[in-house]
Design a protein around this motif. Structure first.
Motif, PDB file in Angstrom:
ATOM      1  N   GLY A 115       0.821  -1.213   0.000  1.00 43.80           N
ATOM      2  CA  GLY A 115       0.000   0.000   0.000  1.00 43.80           C
ATOM      3  C   GLY A 115       0.848   1.252   0.000  1.00 43.80           C
ATOM      4  O   GLY A 115       0.424   2.315   0.474  1.00 43.80           O
ATOM      5  N   ALA A 116       2.074   1.155  -0.570  1.00 44.01           N
ATOM      6  CA  ALA A 116       3.020   2.285  -0.520  1.00 44.01           C
ATOM      7  C   ALA A 116       2.582   3.446  -1.407  1.00 44.01           C
ATOM      8  O   ALA A 116       3.186   4.521  -1.348  1.00 44.01           O
ATOM      9  CB  ALA A 116       4.418   1.812  -0.909  1.00 44.01           C
ATOM     10  N   GLY A 130       0.838   4.390   3.493  1.00 43.09           N
ATOM     11  CA  GLY A 130       1.997   3.667   2.965  1.00 43.09           C
ATOM     12  C   GLY A 130       3.094   4.595   2.461  1.00 43.09           C
ATOM     13  O   GLY A 130       4.274   4.309   2.636  1.00 43.09           O
ATOM     14  N   SER A 160      -2.653  -0.050  -8.654  1.00 42.37           N
ATOM     15  CA  SER A 160      -2.982   0.768  -9.831  1.00 42.37           C
ATOM     16  C   SER A 160      -2.051   1.982  -9.979  1.00 42.37           C
ATOM     17  O   SER A 160      -1.813   2.456 -11.073  1.00 42.37           O
ATOM     18  CB  SER A 160      -4.437   1.234  -9.755  1.00 42.37           C
ATOM     19  OG  SER A 160      -4.639   1.987  -8.586  1.00 42.37           O
ATOM     20  N   ASN A 180      -0.135  -7.287  -7.241  1.00 41.17           N
ATOM     21  CA  ASN A 180      -1.529  -7.485  -6.853  1.00 41.17           C
ATOM     22  C   ASN A 180      -1.536  -8.449  -5.676  1.00 41.17           C
ATOM     23  O   ASN A 180      -1.168  -9.624  -5.822  1.00 41.17           O
ATOM     24  CB  ASN A 180      -2.317  -8.053  -8.038  1.00 41.17           C
ATOM     25  CG  ASN A 180      -3.774  -8.277  -7.664  1.00 41.17           C
ATOM     26  OD1 ASN A 180      -4.181  -8.037  -6.531  1.00 41.17           O
ATOM     27  ND2 ASN A 180      -4.550  -8.734  -8.631  1.00 41.17           N
ATOM     28  N   LEU A 181      -1.941  -7.986  -4.519  1.00 41.23           N
ATOM     29  CA  LEU A 181      -1.870  -8.827  -3.314  1.00 41.23           C
ATOM     30  C   LEU A 181      -2.834 -10.008  -3.375  1.00 41.23           C
ATOM     31  O   LEU A 181      -2.738 -10.925  -2.564  1.00 41.23           O
ATOM     32  CB  LEU A 181      -2.131  -7.984  -2.057  1.00 41.23           C
ATOM     33  CG  LEU A 181      -1.042  -6.954  -1.726  1.00 41.23           C
ATOM     34  CD1 LEU A 181      -1.456  -6.108  -0.527  1.00 41.23           C
ATOM     35  CD2 LEU A 181       0.299  -7.628  -1.431  1.00 41.23           C
ATOM     36  N   ALA A 191      -1.830  -1.948   2.732  1.00 44.56           N
ATOM     37  CA  ALA A 191      -2.844  -2.026   1.666  1.00 44.56           C
ATOM     38  C   ALA A 191      -4.155  -2.570   2.222  1.00 44.56           C
ATOM     39  O   ALA A 191      -4.157  -3.521   2.999  1.00 44.56           O
ATOM     40  CB  ALA A 191      -2.344  -2.926   0.538  1.00 44.56           C
ATOM     41  N   ARG A 242     -10.299   0.687   2.564  1.00 43.17           N
ATOM     42  CA  ARG A 242     -10.552   1.317   3.866  1.00 43.17           C
ATOM     43  C   ARG A 242     -11.775   2.225   3.846  1.00 43.17           C
ATOM     44  O   ARG A 242     -12.068   2.886   4.854  1.00 43.17           O
ATOM     45  CB  ARG A 242      -9.312   2.067   4.339  1.00 43.17           C
ATOM     46  CG  ARG A 242      -8.795   3.131   3.379  1.00 43.17           C
ATOM     47  CD  ARG A 242      -9.022   4.526   3.858  1.00 43.17           C
ATOM     48  NE  ARG A 242      -8.883   5.481   2.782  1.00 43.17           N
ATOM     49  CZ  ARG A 242      -9.668   6.536   2.652  1.00 43.17           C
ATOM     50  NH1 ARG A 242     -10.640   6.758   3.486  1.00 43.17           N
ATOM     51  NH2 ARG A 242      -9.492   7.376   1.659  1.00 43.17           N
ATOM     52  N   PRO A 256      -6.726   5.215  14.387  1.00 42.47           N
ATOM     53  CA  PRO A 256      -7.992   5.871  14.023  1.00 42.47           C
ATOM     54  C   PRO A 256      -7.872   6.678  12.732  1.00 42.47           C
ATOM     55  O   PRO A 256      -6.928   6.459  11.965  1.00 42.47           O
ATOM     56  CB  PRO A 256      -8.238   6.786  15.216  1.00 42.47           C
ATOM     57  CG  PRO A 256      -6.878   7.175  15.666  1.00 42.47           C
ATOM     58  CD  PRO A 256      -5.920   6.075  15.275  1.00 42.47           C
ATOM     59  N   VAL A 257      -8.795   7.603  12.523  1.00 43.88           N
ATOM     60  CA  VAL A 257      -8.861   8.368  11.263  1.00 43.88           C
ATOM     61  C   VAL A 257      -7.539   9.091  10.993  1.00 43.88           C
ATOM     62  O   VAL A 257      -6.931   9.674  11.891  1.00 43.88           O
ATOM     63  CB  VAL A 257     -10.058   9.353  11.278  1.00 43.88           C
ATOM     64  CG1 VAL A 257      -9.906  10.428  12.332  1.00 43.88           C
ATOM     65  CG2 VAL A 257     -10.290   9.962   9.904  1.00 43.88           C
ATOM     66  N   LEU A 258      -7.090   9.015   9.729  1.00 46.42           N
ATOM     67  CA  LEU A 258      -5.768   9.526   9.352  1.00 46.42           C
ATOM     68  C   LEU A 258      -5.865  10.793   8.522  1.00 46.42           C
ATOM     69  O   LEU A 258      -6.817  10.982   7.766  1.00 46.42           O
ATOM     70  CB  LEU A 258      -5.035   8.484   8.508  1.00 46.42           C
ATOM     71  CG  LEU A 258      -4.729   7.154   9.177  1.00 46.42           C
ATOM     72  CD1 LEU A 258      -4.125   6.190   8.148  1.00 46.42           C
ATOM     73  CD2 LEU A 258      -3.791   7.324  10.368  1.00 46.42           C
TER      74      LEU A 258
END
Ligand SMILES: NC(=O)c1ccc[n+]([C@@H]2O[C@H](COP(=O)([O-])OP(=O)(O)OC[C@H]3O[C@@H](n4cnc5c(N)ncnc54)[C@H](OP(=O)(O)O)[C@@H]3O)[C@@H](O)[C@H]2O)c1
Length: 334
Positions: free
Chosen positions: A35-36, A41, A61, A71-72, A94, A97, A183-185
């Motif tokens: 998820g970089a 990430g 993508s 693709n995980l 990743a 979310r 929590p929320v980022l």
């Protein structure tokens, strides 16, 4: 902690161009970040890279050209990158979310958040890598805060359920792994919609239009740079102490509703806030949310791990490129 490798570099001098082999320093500690390309990430990748880790980031993508495209959901691709790179640490950021997307596409979300996480944990265990699985405060129902790592989760929406199932899949496949609930980022965004906090900026800036803001759900906005630092500190502690594993919580410590965050954003940029309207009823639309899922972070704090950027400082640093004035100048001169 540093190894040496050869790298080919192109040297341009007037009239000629030479290919030269040079020694480069490659840190011997290796970290793989999934998820970089995403909000968290990107920060985790930078944090490891600038602290003398050899970091490799994976995206999907948005991967090319900077990151590896993996693709995980493709178990062979995951196996190959882990075997090739042999990371000491994997930070698994990743996920799908967005709670409303998860409700609408439950199978796809479950494959990524649960199945792919379990598979990654198994691959990490196979080479003895320390895996940090990023989870969420939405595993709690928000009725009895603050929550410690030992409190019983009870997610209210499908997103929270998939994150909890992801935790279980990770720990079942890798007893030495860590789960980090956050929590929320917010943080440096590519576009305002990338974070539930930064997305409010245009409503704050367009003060000629009144805007309703949720004043029911209690949040603890957390800077991605702080979470990234916590991940690195946890990884470095674990390199020295193999008993560090299991579930951990990290969170900012400023309690705010979205209305209060919007007012703080206005304050940080000296903008008016009288057009912002607090809505105190519980939201009727979208996936159900916990009222107050505050995380108790003392377990990490007692290990000497942590970093907290004041909200007004962090949000100003994140949002200034999106000031209407700045966008106008960028359009005209660049
Ligand atoms: N954002 C928040 O407020 C928040 C709050 C609590 C917990 N969390 C957790 O924090 C973590 C990071 O969230 P975030 O906000 O950074 O997410 P994000 O910005 O939406 O990024 C999601 C990442 O997942 C990657 N991805 C999606 N499908 C993939 C696939 N099939 N294979 C490989 N990679 C794939 C995306 O890659 P591409 O974009 O390149 O396709 C992207 O890098 C997640 O675990 C999330 O549950 C987030």
């Amino acid at each position: 902690m540093v190894g040496r490798e050869k790298e080919l570099t192109i040297h341009f001098v007037p009239g000629s161009c030479q290919l030269v082999e040079e020694d480069v320093n490659v840190p011997s500690r290796r970290a793989l970040i999934t998820g970089a390309t995403g909000l968290l990430g990107r920060a985790v990748y930078k944090e490891f890279e600038k602290n003398n880790w050899h970091a490799v980031g994976c995206g999907y993508s948005r991967a090319r050209p900077r990151f590896e495209q993996v693709n995980l959901l493709d178990t062979h691709a995951v196996h190959d990158i882990i075997q090739d790179f042999q990371p000491h640490v994997i930070v698994h950021c990743a996920a799908e979310r967005r709670p409303d997307v998860v409700e609408n596409q439950p199978d796809a979300a479950s494959q990524l958040n649960v199945d792919a996480s379990g598979n990654l944990a198994k691959e990490a265990a196979g080479i003895g890598a320390f895996l940090i699985y990023i989870s969420s405060d939405y595993v709690f129902d928000g009725t009895n805060p603050p929550y410690t790592e030992d409190d019983t989760p009870n997610p209210l929406n499908l997103y929270g359920k998939t994150k909890l199932q992801g935790e279980k899949a990770v720990l079942e496949n890798n007893v030495g792994a860590a789960v980090l609930r956050i929590p929320v980022l917010y943080g440096e965004v590519e576009k305002l919609e990338e974070s539930a906090v930064t997305v409010m900026f245009d409503k704050v800036q367009f003060s000629n239009k009144s805007a309703n803001m949720d004043h029911w759900q209690q949040r603890f906005p957390t800077n991605v740079k702080d979470v990234a630092s916590v991940c690195r500190q946890l990884a470095e502690k674990r390199m020295l102490d193999p008993t560090i594993k299991g579930t951990f919580h990290w969170s900012g410590n400023e309690q705010m509703t979205k209305y209060e965050m919007a007012c703080a954003i206005a304050d940080a940029f000296n903008l008016p806030n009288s057009h912002l309207r607090p809505v105190t009823d519980s939201p009727v639309l979208g996936a159900p949310r916990p009222r107050n899922a505050q995380l108790n972070c003392s377990k990490l704090e007692n290990l000497g791990i942590g970093q907290r950027t004041p909200f007004r400082v962090g949000i100003k640093e994140s949002l200034w490129p999106f000031l209407i004035d700045k966008r106008w100048r960028q359009t005209v001169f660049h």
